[in-house]
Design a protein around this motif. Structure first.
Motif, PDB file in Angstrom:
ATOM      1  N   THR A   1      -3.853  11.998  -2.799  1.00 47.99           N
ATOM      2  CA  THR A   1      -3.959  10.695  -2.141  1.00 47.99           C
ATOM      3  C   THR A   1      -4.793  10.722  -0.864  1.00 47.99           C
ATOM      4  OG1 THR A   1      -1.870  11.131  -1.026  1.00 47.99           O
ATOM      5  CG2 THR A   1      -1.777   9.825  -3.058  1.00 47.99           C
TER       6      THR A   1
ATOM      7  N   LEU B   1      -6.197  -3.676   0.365  1.00 45.42           N
ATOM      8  CA  LEU B   1      -6.225  -3.490   1.814  1.00 45.42           C
ATOM      9  C   LEU B   1      -6.203  -4.826   2.547  1.00 45.42           C
ATOM     10  CD1 LEU B   1      -6.326  -1.333   4.002  1.00 45.42           C
ATOM     11  CD2 LEU B   1      -8.802  -1.422   3.898  1.00 45.42           C
TER      12      LEU B   1
ATOM     13  N   LEU C   1      -8.351   2.657  -2.684  1.00 44.07           N
ATOM     14  CA  LEU C   1      -7.363   1.634  -3.006  1.00 44.07           C
ATOM     15  C   LEU C   1      -7.935   0.656  -4.029  1.00 44.07           C
ATOM     16  CD1 LEU C   1      -6.060   0.720   0.552  1.00 44.07           C
ATOM     17  CD2 LEU C   1      -4.868   2.057  -1.181  1.00 44.07           C
TER      18      LEU C   1
ATOM     19  N   LEU D   1       0.733   4.135  -2.869  1.00 41.94           N
ATOM     20  CA  LEU D   1       0.418   5.530  -2.555  1.00 41.94           C
ATOM     21  C   LEU D   1       1.549   6.463  -2.989  1.00 41.94           C
ATOM     22  CD1 LEU D   1      -1.225   5.010   0.935  1.00 41.94           C
ATOM     23  CD2 LEU D   1      -2.365   5.918  -1.109  1.00 41.94           C
TER      24      LEU D   1
ATOM     25  N   ILE E   1       0.830  -1.206   0.000  1.00 42.02           N
ATOM     26  CA  ILE E   1       0.000   0.000   0.000  1.00 42.02           C
ATOM     27  C   ILE E   1       0.863   1.255   0.000  1.00 42.02           C
ATOM     28  CG2 ILE E   1      -1.598   1.356   1.417  1.00 42.02           C
ATOM     29  CD1 ILE E   1      -2.971  -1.302   2.147  1.00 42.02           C
ATOM     30  N   SER E   2       1.910   1.281   0.816  1.00 39.94           N
ATOM     31  CA  SER E   2       2.756   2.476   0.879  1.00 39.94           C
ATOM     32  C   SER E   2       3.438   2.748  -0.463  1.00 39.94           C
ATOM     33  CB  SER E   2       3.797   2.353   1.995  1.00 39.94           C
ATOM     34  OG  SER E   2       4.625   1.232   1.795  1.00 39.94           O
TER      35      SER E   2
ATOM     36  N   HIS F   1     -12.681   8.185   5.367  1.00 42.43           N
ATOM     37  CA  HIS F   1     -11.325   7.649   5.398  1.00 42.43           C
ATOM     38  C   HIS F   1     -10.343   8.720   4.934  1.00 42.43           C
ATOM     39  CE1 HIS F   1     -11.890   6.860   1.051  1.00 42.43           C
ATOM     40  NE2 HIS F   1     -10.572   6.932   0.984  1.00 42.43           N
TER      41      HIS F   1
ATOM     42  N   PHE G   1      -5.871   9.113   3.948  1.00 43.78           N
ATOM     43  CA  PHE G   1      -4.479   8.686   3.903  1.00 43.78           C
ATOM     44  C   PHE G   1      -3.616   9.917   4.106  1.00 43.78           C
ATOM     45  CE2 PHE G   1      -6.391   5.277   1.365  1.00 43.78           C
ATOM     46  CZ  PHE G   1      -5.784   4.175   1.929  1.00 43.78           C
TER      47      PHE G   1
ATOM     48  N   TRP H   1       2.905   5.763   5.670  1.00 48.05           N
ATOM     49  CA  TRP H   1       1.554   6.270   5.448  1.00 48.05           C
ATOM     50  C   TRP H   1       0.641   5.841   6.588  1.00 48.05           C
ATOM     51  CZ3 TRP H   1      -0.153   9.431   1.587  1.00 48.05           C
ATOM     52  CH2 TRP H   1       0.709   9.629   0.506  1.00 48.05           C
TER      53      TRP H   1
ATOM     54  N   TYR I   1      -3.369   5.328   7.598  1.00 44.02           N
ATOM     55  CA  TYR I   1      -4.708   5.144   7.045  1.00 44.02           C
ATOM     56  C   TYR I   1      -5.701   5.296   8.186  1.00 44.02           C
ATOM     57  CZ  TYR I   1      -8.707   2.701   4.911  1.00 44.02           C
ATOM     58  OH  TYR I   1      -9.941   2.363   4.437  1.00 44.02           O
ATOM     59  N   CYS I   2      -6.516   6.316   8.079  1.00 45.27           N
ATOM     60  CA  CYS I   2      -7.551   6.580   9.081  1.00 45.27           C
ATOM     61  C   CYS I   2      -8.895   6.227   8.457  1.00 45.27           C
ATOM     62  CB  CYS I   2      -7.603   8.051   9.443  1.00 45.27           C
ATOM     63  SG  CYS I   2      -6.045   8.857   9.634  1.00 45.27           S
ATOM     64  N   LYS I   3      -9.756   5.650   9.232  1.00 43.50           N
ATOM     65  CA  LYS I   3     -11.100   5.358   8.735  1.00 43.50           C
ATOM     66  C   LYS I   3     -12.054   5.283   9.899  1.00 43.50           C
ATOM     67  CE  LYS I   3     -10.910   0.332   8.805  1.00 43.50           C
ATOM     68  NZ  LYS I   3     -11.172  -0.888   8.062  1.00 43.50           N
TER      69      LYS I   3
END
Length: 101
Positions: free
Chosen positions: A17, A27, A22, A7, A3-4, A83, A85, A63, A65-67
């Motif tokens: 971003t 994920l 994604l 991104l 993922i990093s 969400h 990033f 990175w 990732y907040c959600k």
């Protein structure tokens, strides 16, 4: 591809971003390096299996990732999900906490 890395590629190509989606399955194929924050608002009890407002922050490389689901949505709701990033840990934590107010 991690993922990093994905991104980083998207950012290098000039894409915003912050709220990017994604690719499907990415994920689930990449485990986070660290769980930084998790909070859930569950006033109806531990064993309730319905939806509850929550915020989480996990780290993938450099990175974050907040959600979550905003507390304002109320319990047992599917609305007001969000969400983000970011590379900034403080921004990630601030955003996660603000969505639980």
């Amino acid at each position: 591809m991690k993922i990093s890395e994905w991104l980083d590629d998207q950012q290098a190509n000039g894409k915003d971003t912050a709220h990017i989606e994604l690719p499907r399955g990415m994920l689930h194929d990449d485990d986070p390096d660290e769980m930084v924050f998790f909070e859930e608002y569950k006033p109806c009890g531990y064993f309730c299996a319905e939806n509850h407002p929550f915020s989480s922050v996990v780290r993938f490389g450099h990175w974050f990732y907040c959600k979550g689901q905003k507390k304002a949505a109320g319990i047992h709701s599917e609305k007001m999900t969000w969400h983000l990033f970011t590379k900034d840990r403080d921004t990630a934590l601030k955003t996660a906490r603000e969505n639980m107010e």
